[in-house]
Design a protein around this motif. Sequence first.
Motif, PDB file in Angstrom:
ATOM      1  N   GLU A 151      76.358 -28.139  -4.607  1.00 24.05           N
ATOM      2  CA  GLU A 151      77.160 -29.039  -5.422  1.00 24.05           C
ATOM      3  C   GLU A 151      76.508 -29.221  -6.790  1.00 24.05           C
ATOM      4  O   GLU A 151      77.155 -29.170  -7.819  1.00 24.05           O
ATOM      5  CB  GLU A 151      77.248 -30.384  -4.709  1.00 24.05           C
ATOM      6  CG  GLU A 151      78.545 -31.110  -4.942  1.00 24.05           C
ATOM      7  CD  GLU A 151      78.654 -32.294  -4.006  1.00 24.05           C
ATOM      8  OE1 GLU A 151      78.180 -33.366  -4.389  1.00 24.05           O
ATOM      9  OE2 GLU A 151      79.176 -32.132  -2.887  1.00 24.05           O
ATOM     10  N   MET A 152      75.196 -29.444  -6.753  1.00 29.72           N
ATOM     11  CA  MET A 152      74.458 -29.626  -7.996  1.00 29.72           C
ATOM     12  C   MET A 152      74.564 -28.370  -8.861  1.00 29.72           C
ATOM     13  O   MET A 152      74.742 -28.446 -10.071  1.00 29.72           O
ATOM     14  CB  MET A 152      72.998 -29.935  -7.666  1.00 29.72           C
ATOM     15  CG  MET A 152      72.131 -30.147  -8.857  1.00 29.72           C
ATOM     16  SD  MET A 152      72.628 -31.575  -9.824  1.00 29.72           S
ATOM     17  CE  MET A 152      71.718 -32.841  -8.985  1.00 29.72           C
ATOM     18  N   PHE A 153      74.462 -27.230  -8.210  1.00 26.10           N
ATOM     19  CA  PHE A 153      74.535 -25.965  -8.947  1.00 26.10           C
ATOM     20  C   PHE A 153      75.884 -25.813  -9.634  1.00 26.10           C
ATOM     21  O   PHE A 153      75.961 -25.531 -10.826  1.00 26.10           O
ATOM     22  CB  PHE A 153      74.287 -24.791  -7.998  1.00 26.10           C
ATOM     23  CG  PHE A 153      74.615 -23.464  -8.609  1.00 26.10           C
ATOM     24  CD1 PHE A 153      73.772 -22.889  -9.550  1.00 26.10           C
ATOM     25  CD2 PHE A 153      75.774 -22.791  -8.252  1.00 26.10           C
ATOM     26  CE1 PHE A 153      74.085 -21.676 -10.125  1.00 26.10           C
ATOM     27  CE2 PHE A 153      76.097 -21.579  -8.823  1.00 26.10           C
ATOM     28  CZ  PHE A 153      75.253 -21.016  -9.761  1.00 26.10           C
ATOM     29  N   THR A 154      76.966 -26.010  -8.872  1.00 21.60           N
ATOM     30  CA  THR A 154      78.287 -25.824  -9.470  1.00 21.60           C
ATOM     31  C   THR A 154      78.527 -26.867 -10.552  1.00 21.60           C
ATOM     32  O   THR A 154      79.021 -26.551 -11.625  1.00 21.60           O
ATOM     33  CB  THR A 154      79.417 -25.919  -8.418  1.00 21.60           C
ATOM     34  OG1 THR A 154      79.261 -27.131  -7.696  1.00 21.60           O
ATOM     35  CG2 THR A 154      79.367 -24.762  -7.455  1.00 21.60           C
ATOM     36  N   GLY A 194      68.702 -18.533 -14.130  1.00 19.44           N
ATOM     37  CA  GLY A 194      67.696 -19.002 -13.188  1.00 19.44           C
ATOM     38  C   GLY A 194      68.309 -19.674 -11.973  1.00 19.44           C
ATOM     39  O   GLY A 194      67.970 -19.359 -10.833  1.00 19.44           O
ATOM     40  N   SER A 195      69.248 -20.576 -12.235  1.00 20.52           N
ATOM     41  CA  SER A 195      69.844 -21.318 -11.122  1.00 20.52           C
ATOM     42  C   SER A 195      70.634 -20.389 -10.212  1.00 20.52           C
ATOM     43  O   SER A 195      70.556 -20.486  -8.990  1.00 20.52           O
ATOM     44  CB  SER A 195      70.758 -22.419 -11.654  1.00 20.52           C
ATOM     45  OG  SER A 195      70.033 -23.298 -12.475  1.00 20.52           O
ATOM     46  N   ASP A 204      64.591 -28.202 -17.491  1.00 24.63           N
ATOM     47  CA  ASP A 204      65.821 -28.728 -18.086  1.00 24.63           C
ATOM     48  C   ASP A 204      66.999 -28.575 -17.135  1.00 24.63           C
ATOM     49  O   ASP A 204      68.007 -29.234 -17.309  1.00 24.63           O
ATOM     50  CB  ASP A 204      66.123 -28.095 -19.454  1.00 24.63           C
ATOM     51  CG  ASP A 204      66.285 -26.599 -19.364  1.00 24.63           C
ATOM     52  OD1 ASP A 204      65.691 -26.008 -18.442  1.00 24.63           O
ATOM     53  OD2 ASP A 204      66.988 -26.028 -20.206  1.00 24.63           O
ATOM     54  N   ALA A 205      66.877 -27.702 -16.146  1.00 27.23           N
ATOM     55  CA  ALA A 205      67.978 -27.559 -15.188  1.00 27.23           C
ATOM     56  C   ALA A 205      67.826 -28.600 -14.093  1.00 27.23           C
ATOM     57  O   ALA A 205      66.862 -28.585 -13.338  1.00 27.23           O
ATOM     58  CB  ALA A 205      67.988 -26.160 -14.598  1.00 27.23           C
ATOM     59  N   GLN A 206      68.794 -29.480 -14.054  1.00 27.54           N
ATOM     60  CA  GLN A 206      68.788 -30.520 -13.043  1.00 27.54           C
ATOM     61  C   GLN A 206      68.759 -29.878 -11.658  1.00 27.54           C
ATOM     62  O   GLN A 206      68.128 -30.372 -10.737  1.00 27.54           O
ATOM     63  CB  GLN A 206      70.084 -31.312 -13.210  1.00 27.54           C
ATOM     64  CG  GLN A 206      69.949 -32.756 -12.885  1.00 27.54           C
ATOM     65  CD  GLN A 206      71.299 -33.444 -13.082  1.00 27.54           C
ATOM     66  OE1 GLN A 206      72.208 -32.906 -13.670  1.00 27.54           O
ATOM     67  NE2 GLN A 206      71.413 -34.626 -12.568  1.00 27.54           N
TER      68      GLN A 206
END
Lengths: 118, 685
Positions: free
Chosen positions: B15-18, B58-59, A9-11
């Motif tokens: 960028e995706m993370f933020t 997780g991220s 679910d995490a892009q």
Amino acid sequence: MKNILLVDDAQFVRYTLKLMLEPKGFKIVGEAGNGLVAIQLFKDLEPDMVLMDITMPEMDGVGALKEIMKVNSNAKVVMISAMGKEDVVREAIMAGAKGFIVKPFTEETVIKVIEKMI
Amino acid sequence: MEENKFSIASEPMLEMFTFETVNLIEQLEEILLRAEKDSELSGEDINEIFRVMHTIKGSAAMMMFKNISKIAHEVEDVFYYIRENKQVSVDISNLSDKVLEVVDFIKEEIEKIKSGVKADGNEEKIVEEMKSYLAEISGNLDIEIKREPAKTKQKFYISPYDLKKGDSIHRYSVKVFFEEDSQMENIRAYTIVHNLKPICKEIFHIPKNLIEDSESAKYIIENGFDINFSSLEEYEKVKEIVEQEIFIKTLELKEIEEYEEEIVTQSISQELNKVQNKICIPEVVPLEKETTTTKQNIISVNIARLDKLMDIVGEIVITESMVIKNKDLIGLELDNFNKAAMQLRKLTDELQDTVMSIRMVPISLIFNKMHRIVRDMSRNLDKNVELEVIGDETEVDKNIIDNLSDPLMHLIRNCMDHGIEEKEERSSTGKDLKGKITLEAKNISGDVLIKITDDGRGLDKRKIINKAKQNGLLTKDESELTEREIYGLIFLPGFSTKDEVTEYSGRGVGMDVVKKNIEKVGGSVFVESVIGIGTTINIKIPLTLAIVDGMEISVGNSVYTIPITTIKESFKLNKKDLILDTNGNEMVMVRGNCYPIVRLHKLFGVTTQKIDLEDGIIVMVEADDQTACLYADLLLGEQQVVVKPLPPYLTRYITKESGIGGCTILGDGNISLILDITGIINQVV
């Protein structure tokens, strides 16, 4: 034999995996953000293997794994787990997951698992 | 895992993370504020918060932002506990205080990350707080969240695998070490046992309790995983099965005569010693939602790409008119060309609309932030204030939204701080103790109107005038000032009611900055107020900055663009309607009303032949409820123009006040300046 379905679910995680895998010649045939979509995509795309997150909305990873195993009992599904979810991973192993990796994972880990699978 | 695995984490990944984390955090904040307001936290909310925190954990761990990951983990634990113990009584406002603290922490760290600074916020205090909070609600100071089901495990496994007479039984001993960092070593061990079970008759292993015993992973890392088992299978087959587990570093597999006593007895004695002191919370099947809708058909796009796309579409629109209105075509018989041109026109229009619509985002994106401000300030200032939001689905261009957030926050802070009275003052004037701020957005002919209304004490005109006098800001005699002009004084640089500086407002940022920010996106702001009743701040912003319908007019050799939305009418002047006021200013009488005339050639210092007002054309324009008549040479026609900002070397000399809002390139390649009607009207009215 290099088609991979990404389910998380995490892009961010899907994106990271894509960045890791595509340069190595693996093809990301599909991406799903929850278990229900994952099942549908698995049926439609018939990927060689599935990387499956566990905690997801709509339907979680283990639920989707069980459904996928019904569709194809030889499906190669590797779970992606966060730390501290030992019991769920065990459930997944019992349900037929071929292995698991734990977040945070490295590129090396991911490639190794996939190469062993396909 | 101490070393940085992503020493070269790529820019897009970051960028995706933020991007994703900010979205999740905002979602979380929204849930909390709603829950607090309704004093109810639904099962779905709890699940959602749990999931959000889980994803962030997780991220963040992937990106090696350990402090974020750790905090998210603690919150996840708390919500896990709440989810599994529905009967637990939780004070929602206390809980949301705690979690909002976490939200702020993560926001701050993300900001650091975005600006390229090390995310070094110290998480320990919050982690401790979350831990003690969990202890508090669970009523157990030693609680450890353990997510394993408390199942009793079989002592040893009896296989369905039938032992036929004559078959020879092999006994094997296995010792496995897993690779460093493979993680969850106990589950990897479990996987091996699980894989072996179908082929073995009995199996013993150390550690025995792979799942329940949280120490088992540690034990395996240090001592390896020992298995003794019996099977009919030959050595090679057994080896293959064991090696199905991927992360084996060393494997020692040998056939043995007798089981190793230590392993068999320890397996059993451990079983006997199985007294658990820990509270085990069973994992419950996640709530099944009925909805099968998915969000898979939404993608996120970097705004820079949209800007680029917009630019290109703008160029296409310009180029299209360059082609279709090409001078070379004049006088030619062009039936088929015109047909094709019409079709092209239709398509470019459609393209333009589509691109515009991609850029539109609901204004709720910034309105939602205001809930938090009102909530926090209500507490700190001991005021009871409710925020009502109307029309937050109104859509505005993304660029505008980004520039609007700060001014809005500032205005809301002002409302809270200066607008709404203290409780005592409210009760003494017979007002409802609960103050109210209304935030409203709506579409009005190509613009978006945002109204911020409070039911506070209102603005004191006398005070404002005095203040302005003190600071030397009055340029007119005070008796000539209209109400609107008086309120407008508060937006002047240097006007600040310094005696009211508090923690929130007046941190050196004045209303002049608010006005400047709003004007930067082509907007305007004015204030209405009734003393004792309240104040309304009206902000008008264009839907988009990029493309406007314009009327081209010429003055001498220059071409100007007037935004169509500001034009009321245009007409030829009849001398008998012309009036001169006492200062000799020209006015025109239209249907009983008098409007000032602005000669554009004078305003911009352009030479033209058409000095006589009857020669040229009058265009009546309106902005902010004020009207003026512009005098130009000629109307050239209507055209959609792509607004370009003035180049920096020009903005030094041309400000908004001077009446130029931007520029555009016309079909024939000429440049046209776009008039800022508000600026022009303010000079004359």
